[in-house]
Design a protein around this motif. Structure first.
Motif, PDB file in Angstrom:
ATOM      1  N   SER A  36      -6.193  13.208  -1.255  1.00 25.32           N
ATOM      2  CA  SER A  36      -5.975  13.329  -2.683  1.00 25.32           C
ATOM      3  C   SER A  36      -5.213  14.554  -2.860  1.00 25.32           C
ATOM      4  CB  SER A  36      -7.181  13.394  -3.250  1.00 25.32           C
ATOM      5  OG  SER A  36      -7.830  14.756  -3.097  1.00 25.32           O
TER       6      SER A  36
ATOM      7  N   ALA B  98       0.833  -1.173  -0.051  1.00 30.76           N
ATOM      8  CA  ALA B  98      -0.042   0.156  -0.080  1.00 30.76           C
ATOM      9  C   ALA B  98       0.971   1.190  -0.131  1.00 30.76           C
ATOM     10  CB  ALA B  98      -0.933   0.069   1.070  1.00 30.76           C
TER      11      ALA B  98
ATOM     12  N   GLU C 128      -0.896   4.290  -1.452  1.00 35.07           N
ATOM     13  CA  GLU C 128      -1.929   4.305  -0.755  1.00 35.07           C
ATOM     14  C   GLU C 128      -2.064   4.666   0.900  1.00 35.07           C
ATOM     15  OE1 GLU C 128      -3.342   0.585  -1.955  1.00 35.07           O
ATOM     16  OE2 GLU C 128      -3.491   1.037  -3.861  1.00 35.07           O
ATOM     17  N   LEU C 129      -0.794   4.584   1.137  1.00 31.26           N
ATOM     18  CA  LEU C 129      -0.619   4.604   2.677  1.00 31.26           C
ATOM     19  C   LEU C 129       0.767   5.352   2.676  1.00 31.26           C
ATOM     20  CD1 LEU C 129      -1.781   3.782   5.448  1.00 31.26           C
ATOM     21  CD2 LEU C 129       0.125   1.926   5.344  1.00 31.26           C
TER      22      LEU C 129
ATOM     23  N   LYS D 156      -1.033  10.925   6.261  1.00 35.74           N
ATOM     24  CA  LYS D 156      -2.116  11.037   5.162  1.00 35.74           C
ATOM     25  C   LYS D 156      -1.411  11.655   4.035  1.00 35.74           C
ATOM     26  CE  LYS D 156      -5.484  12.811   8.294  1.00 35.74           C
ATOM     27  NZ  LYS D 156      -6.665  13.117   8.944  1.00 35.74           N
TER      28      LYS D 156
ATOM     29  N   ASN E 124      -7.325  -2.370   5.407  1.00 38.15           N
ATOM     30  CA  ASN E 124      -8.577  -1.200   5.370  1.00 38.15           C
ATOM     31  C   ASN E 124      -9.191  -0.794   6.339  1.00 38.15           C
ATOM     32  OD1 ASN E 124      -8.309  -0.758   2.610  1.00 38.15           O
ATOM     33  ND2 ASN E 124      -9.792  -2.451   1.924  1.00 38.15           N
TER      34      ASN E 124
ATOM     35  N   ARG F 272      -6.871   7.586   5.648  1.00 38.96           N
ATOM     36  CA  ARG F 272      -6.902   7.420   4.137  1.00 38.96           C
ATOM     37  C   ARG F 272      -5.999   8.617   3.527  1.00 38.96           C
ATOM     38  NH1 ARG F 272      -9.900   9.916   0.686  1.00 38.96           N
ATOM     39  NH2 ARG F 272     -10.925  10.801   2.495  1.00 38.96           N
TER      40      ARG F 272
ATOM     41  N   VAL G 162      -6.642   1.350   8.320  1.00 42.50           N
ATOM     42  CA  VAL G 162      -6.826   2.782   7.642  1.00 42.50           C
ATOM     43  C   VAL G 162      -7.882   3.639   7.910  1.00 42.50           C
ATOM     44  CG1 VAL G 162      -6.567   3.982   5.461  1.00 42.50           C
ATOM     45  CG2 VAL G 162      -5.218   1.921   6.003  1.00 42.50           C
ATOM     46  N   GLU G 163      -9.228   2.897   7.845  1.00 40.12           N
ATOM     47  CA  GLU G 163     -10.422   3.516   8.257  1.00 40.12           C
ATOM     48  C   GLU G 163     -10.416   3.963   9.580  1.00 40.12           C
ATOM     49  OE1 GLU G 163     -13.246   4.979   6.170  1.00 40.12           O
ATOM     50  OE2 GLU G 163     -12.276   3.572   5.322  1.00 40.12           O
TER      51      GLU G 163
END
Lengths: 453, 631
Positions: free
Chosen positions: B575, B536, B541-542, B616, B563, B572, B566-567
């Motif tokens: 972006s 990840a 993604e991480l 993040k 997941n 998360r 992370v949640e």
């Protein structure tokens, strides 16, 4: 190397090498191979082992196999000591306790291990038995006798006869109960045989065995044996029965009638299951609890009727799809006097066997039928095939399962050589082998609870 | 004061046991796994000591049998079949396990045995349903290098793990064992007793552990490895210490054991000076229940209310000896107490060296002393429980006190988590081994041995060199990775993700060590999960700063996924758009303070943004965005 050592499993080159080094089983030896040497006691080799290795017990207690090649050096560095089994002192016999006879037919109901050599010795004298199972001294005055020393698969009709006579002798001498230590594989056959041979019993005759050999701490031998002695000496019934674990726990021993019990599992402690019956009794914490009131009562004044003869001219033919009926012809040719057909379902054998069966009946052979379903009752009126078999003269054996039915046929033909007489006797309930009602009892091993708590 | 271990003649031998990560158990096809749920199956057994020459029966075991101890076994269908229940004979020896042991043995320069014979080692405490443990020697007589020293290795064996104890009922008369662990293959490796200091013991254990891990087929985590130590000093006794679970504890256990033995030798001297003889200690017990009729001591009150009794014994001239400390929190009195617990099934003992205490008054102590006729130099030990238990307990106390006069009794002890040891049982007599006749001997053919020799795992030094070369790790980090046993995992991760080897290596060594120090159960996280985390990270993604937090979360939430972590941690990744919004906001908020700062403004803003987005967002991306804004 002496005779004794030769019988210890070593052969060929290895035996020569050991002989040359002057080593006997039990000696302390040193084996040097490729710069590495092992010291330990020379251990006998299993008969099935190969002929290239010797077995040495190291100081740590581990056994190892050492390959003997031409460059391996073997030296004898110490003389071996013989296995020592110090017999414990015989506990005081309590005169107020009942007298129990333990007959041994072979196997090792009680045995002891020599950790030095790994040898297992059977404990069969009364004193040895008390040493292994000291609790017995509080249950009964125990006497022991070795009748045979055979694996149970080697027992035949002749052995059943001898055993029945031996039991009768001891009962005549005033035993309050007889216990027979027996290998489990054919124990149910012997139990059925004795049920027919020993009629009008004054005291119980209890067969007992073990599913885990008695040289291991988890063996069921001692628990079963103690319960068997308790049942033999205290139970209110006087019948032939088997005493074995009721569950996989050590808490409860089932006592089940000799004509209604079958070995149903290759390895579990609770392998013996009643077939079309419930156990007679259960031994729990030294208490014998009766589970039915339909039993022959213990009564020392009863006179034992001994009928120890069994025919050897009896065969079991199991029907299976495609069975060649020539098998039946062959038995008839060989002089067989009785054939037990192990039929399917309610009691069926294929039509293509009918000619062979007809021929057998016509030649005076008693042909009877029990079901390979094991549980349940045959009923040969339901389908045509069954009715045809009845018309051929096949005798349906109701709720007897095949092994008991076979033994009964052997016993019946030991009593009479007249086919008509034999057929009549087959249908008479001698030792609880028939029950008129089929109850909703558990059947098979499947679905049993594992625990007995 | 530092102890000169060479001078006192300390000798330590190590026995390392580790579970093997094979497909199946050693003697059946069950998976080598444990279960946590309620058992589906229970059954009750008794184990009967098999008779051999009298005296060869383990006295502790025979004692338990006579007391009617029963064992309640727990099982479920997923992890046990009839073999573990001792309801079916064992299947043939698991050859995968044999090969793993052979691999380790060859790495330790041992000689394979030609023909392997499985033995039964009698153990009737209930931990084996059969009453014995199956074990076999696979190879013997090797050596390993630890630093400059060559350590002779005695043997490598393969054995079945035992059932695990889950509880006791009816005052110790029913013992519960769970048979899931029974039959898991264990490798046992033993050194000669040639280790001369606590630190060295730990080093050797580490070296052996590394070799075992290099086979790639051993289990990891708490409970999968157990070290037994044989510790002796001259005039003391050979002590068998079982079950040291943590490698880091070995040195401490040895230190404490030496302290304990030295202490006991001083106690012996003291008692000899006082002129106490073993025969002065008599098993004369006095019922002192009357003394405590109105006691405020809760333990005694509870016992008397249940109709139990208080029994006492006088230990002549033992006054003051019982409070002598042998190890931290462990006194001579504890030695007596441990024996009483074991043989008498009592919770513990009271003695006058610790009185008045526990609600027992000086008056009661006085009355107690009077009741047993104790003088000022004497100690009195007393116990409250059932009549049977208090008698057994005091009998054991007197026996242990007699042994104190002779010195150090040879015992099997069990290691506690703090490094101290407690009495476990008497030393077993001669090895009670006899052949397992249900399993045919296994030939270790030359072909098999050569096949394994040809594919032995890479030795440690070579591996360090290769990691440095192939992954550009520095020597220190490469060594740490190899020591940690995570080298294979490192390679897998680096190959499967684009994360740099140095980052992964630092996590697998320093970060994991730090997490462990902080109490994180690192063994709860499977290698596959670690791989997933770094995948990840590699995929963006991480954030790599979040790895430690995610790992710690997963260790506390077994069965949960990456997941979920992370949640739950709100990790998360932001972006680029979200990040731009934050960067713009921070720049706007700080507009005034950065004016005129020039290049220095970057550092200040970077700090402010990272404070908000740590874990993040990738710092490189933050830097890039900031620079764009500042241009």
């Amino acid at each position: 190397m002496t005779e004794k050592a030769e019988s210890s499993g070593y052969k060929g080159e290895v035996l020569n090498a050991l002989r040359k080094a002057g080593c006997e089983v039990g000696d302390i030896i040193r084996v040097t191979a490729g710069g590495k040497s092992y010291e330990g006691i020379l251990i006998p080799r299993s008969e099935s082992g190969d002929t290239a290795h010797i077995v040495v017990k190291l100081k740590s207690g581990y056994n190892i196999g050492i390959r003997i090649k031409p460059d391996v050096k073997i030296e004898r560095i110490g003389k071996g000591a013989k296995p020592m089994f110090a017999s414990p002192l015989l506990p005081e016999q309590k005169p107020e306790l009942p007298k129990a006879i333990i007959l041994s037919t072979g196997g090792t109901i009680a045995s002891r291990v020599d950790y030095r050599s790994g040898a297992v010795r059977s404990a069969l004298s009364a004193s040895d038995l008390y040493g292994v199972v000291p609790e017995l001294a509080d249950v009964a005055r125990v006497e022991t006798e070795i009748v045979f020393s055979l694996y149970s698969e080697n027992l035949t009709q002749q052995h059943w006869s001898q055993l029945a006579q031996k039991v009768a002798e001891h009962i005549a001498q005033g035993a309050d109960g007889v216990i027979i230590a027996h290998g489990t594989d054919t124990m149910a056959y012997t139990a059925a045989a004795l049920s027919f041979a020993l009629q009008n019993l004054p005291v119980p005759v209890i067969l007992v065995g073990a599913q885990r050999s008695s040289d291991r701490p988890s063996s069921d031998a001692a628990t079963n044996l103690i319960a068997a002695v308790q049942a033999a000496t205290k139970a209110p019934f006087a019948e032939v029965a088997i005493a074995m674990h009721e569950t996989v726990s050590d808490t409860s021993i089932a006592i089940t009638r000799g004509t209604k019990v079958r070995k149903c599992h290759t390895s579990r402690r609770d392998t013996f299951k009643p077939v079309n019956a419930t156990p007679l009794a259960r031994v729990n914490n030294g208490e014998v609890i009766m589970l039915t009131d339909e039993y022959q009562k213990r009564d020392a004044t009863k006179k034992l009727i001994l009928k120890p003869d069994f025919s050897e001219a009896v065969a079991l033919v199991k029907f299976y799809p495609g069975l060649d009926p020539a098998v039946i012809d062959w038995h008839v040719e060989k002089g067989c006097k009785g054939i037990l057909l192990e039929g399917t379902g309610l009691g069926h054998v294929s039509k293509y066997c009918f000619d062979a069966i007809r021929n057998a009946v016509n030649r005076g052979v008693v042909v009877a039928l029990a079901s390979q379903c094991i549980w349940g009752r045959v009923n040969m009126n339901v389908y045509d095939t069954g009715r045809d078999l009845l018309n051929l003269g096949v005798i349906p054996l109701d709720d007897m399962f095949p092994e008991t039915a076979l033994v009964k046929l052997m016993w019946v033909l030991g009593q009479t050589s007249d086919a008509a007489e034999a057929k009549k006797l087959l249908k008479i309930n001698i030792a609880g082998e028939f029950s008129p009602r089929t109850m909703l009892d558990k059947f098979g091993v499947e679905g049993e609870e594992a625990d007995g708590n | 004061m530092a102890i000169d271990y060479a001078k006192i003649g300390l000798k330590v031998g190590l026995e390392i046991h580790q579970q093997l990560n094979t497909q199946a158990k050693l003697f059946c096809s069950c998976p080598p796994a444990l279960f946590k749920e309620e058992p589906e199956i229970t059954f009750l057994r008794r184990l009967r000591p098999t008779q051999s020459e009298l005296g060869q029966v383990d006295p502790a075991a025979f004692f338990e049998f006579q007391k009617g101890v029963r064992i309640l076994y727990e099982a479920n269908r997923a992890t046990s079949c009839l073999v573990e229940m001792d309801e079916e004979p064992p299947h043939p020896l698991n050859m995968e396990a044999v090969e793993v042991v052979l691999t380790a043995a060859l790495m330790m320069n041992m000689q394979p045995i030609d023909e392997v014979h499985v033995m039964r080692k009698t153990v009737i405490d209930g931990s084996n349903t059969t009453g014995f443990q199956r074990t076999c020697i696979i190879a013997s007589d090797g050596w390993i290098k630890v630093g400059e020293k060559t350590i002779p290795m005695q043997a490598a064996s393969l054995e079945e793990d035992a059932a695990r104890k889950t509880g006791e009922e009816d005052g110790g008369k029913t013992i519960r064992y769970r048979i899931d662990r029974l039959g898991i293959p264990l490798i046992e490796v033993a050194t000669a007793p040639v280790i001369y200091s606590p630190a060295e013991a730990q080093e050797v254990a580490l070296a052996i552990g590394r070799i075992l891990r290099d086979t790639g087929k051993v289990m990891r985590g708490l409970g999968t490895i157990r070290q037994d130590l044989n510790v002796s000093i001259p005039n003391g006794a050979l002590m068998e210490i079982k079950g040291v679970q943590e490698l880091e504890l070995i040195a401490k256990v040895v230190e404490y054991e030496v302290q304990r033995q030295l202490g006991l030798l001083q106690v012996k001297e003291e008692l000899n000076n006082r002129g106490v003889k073993a025969e002065d200690l008599r098993q004369e017990f006095v019922d002192v229940s009357a003394v405590f009729q109105r006691t405020k001591c809760k333990v005694i009150r509870k016992a008397l209310d249940k109709g139990q009794m208080v029994l006492a014994v006088r230990l002549p001239k033992f006054g003051g000896v019982l409070k002598r400390e042998l190890m931290p929190g462990f006194r001579v009195g504890t030695e007596l107490s441990d024996r009483a617990r074991f043989w008498g099934r009592v919770g513990g003992i009271f003695h006058t060296d610790e009185m008045p205490n526990y609600g027992i008054t000086a008056e009661e102590v006085e009355a107690l002393r009077k009741a047993v006729g104790a003088g000022v130099d004497d100690a009195v030990v007393f116990v409250a429980d059932t009549a049977e238990n208090v008698h057994d307990a005091l009998k054991a106390v007197v026996e242990r006190a007699q042994e104190a006069i002779a010195g150090v009794p040879a015992e099997t002890r069990t290691a506690k988590e703090d490094g101290t040891t407690r009495y476990m049982r008497p030393r077993p007599g001669a090895a009670r081994m006899y052949p397992e006749t249900d399993i045919p001997p296994v030939l270790l053919t030359a072909e098999l041995v050569e096949k394994i020799r040809a594919s032995l795992p890479e030795p440690a030094e070579k591996k360090v060199a290769r990691l440095m070369k192939e992954y550009s790790l520095n020597e220190k980090l490469a060594k740490q990775v190899v020591d940690s046993g995570y080298a294979t995992l490192l390679e897998t991760i680096v190959k499967a993700s684009s994360v740099s080897a140095t980052t992964v290596a630092a996590f697998l060594t320093e970060t994991l060590k730090a997490l462990k120090r902080d109490g994180v159960q690192i063994e709860n996280v499977a290698d596959e999960q670690v791989l997933e985390i770094f995948r990840a990270v590699g995929a963006g993604e991480l954030a790599k700063e979040a790895v430690a937090d995610v790992f710690a979360w997963l260790s506390k939430h077994e069965g949960k996924s990456l997941n979920d972590a992370v949640e739950s941690l709100g990790l998360r990744p932001l972006s680029k758009k979200e990040l731009e919004v934050i960067v713009d906001r921070v720049v706007a908020e700080n507009k005034r303070s950065i004016e005129g700062l020039g290049n220095k403004a970057f550092g200040l803003l970077m700090g402010a943004v990272m404070k908000e987005v740590r874990g993040k967002a990738d710092p490189d991306l933050v830097a890039r965005l900031l620079k764009q804004r500042l241009r």
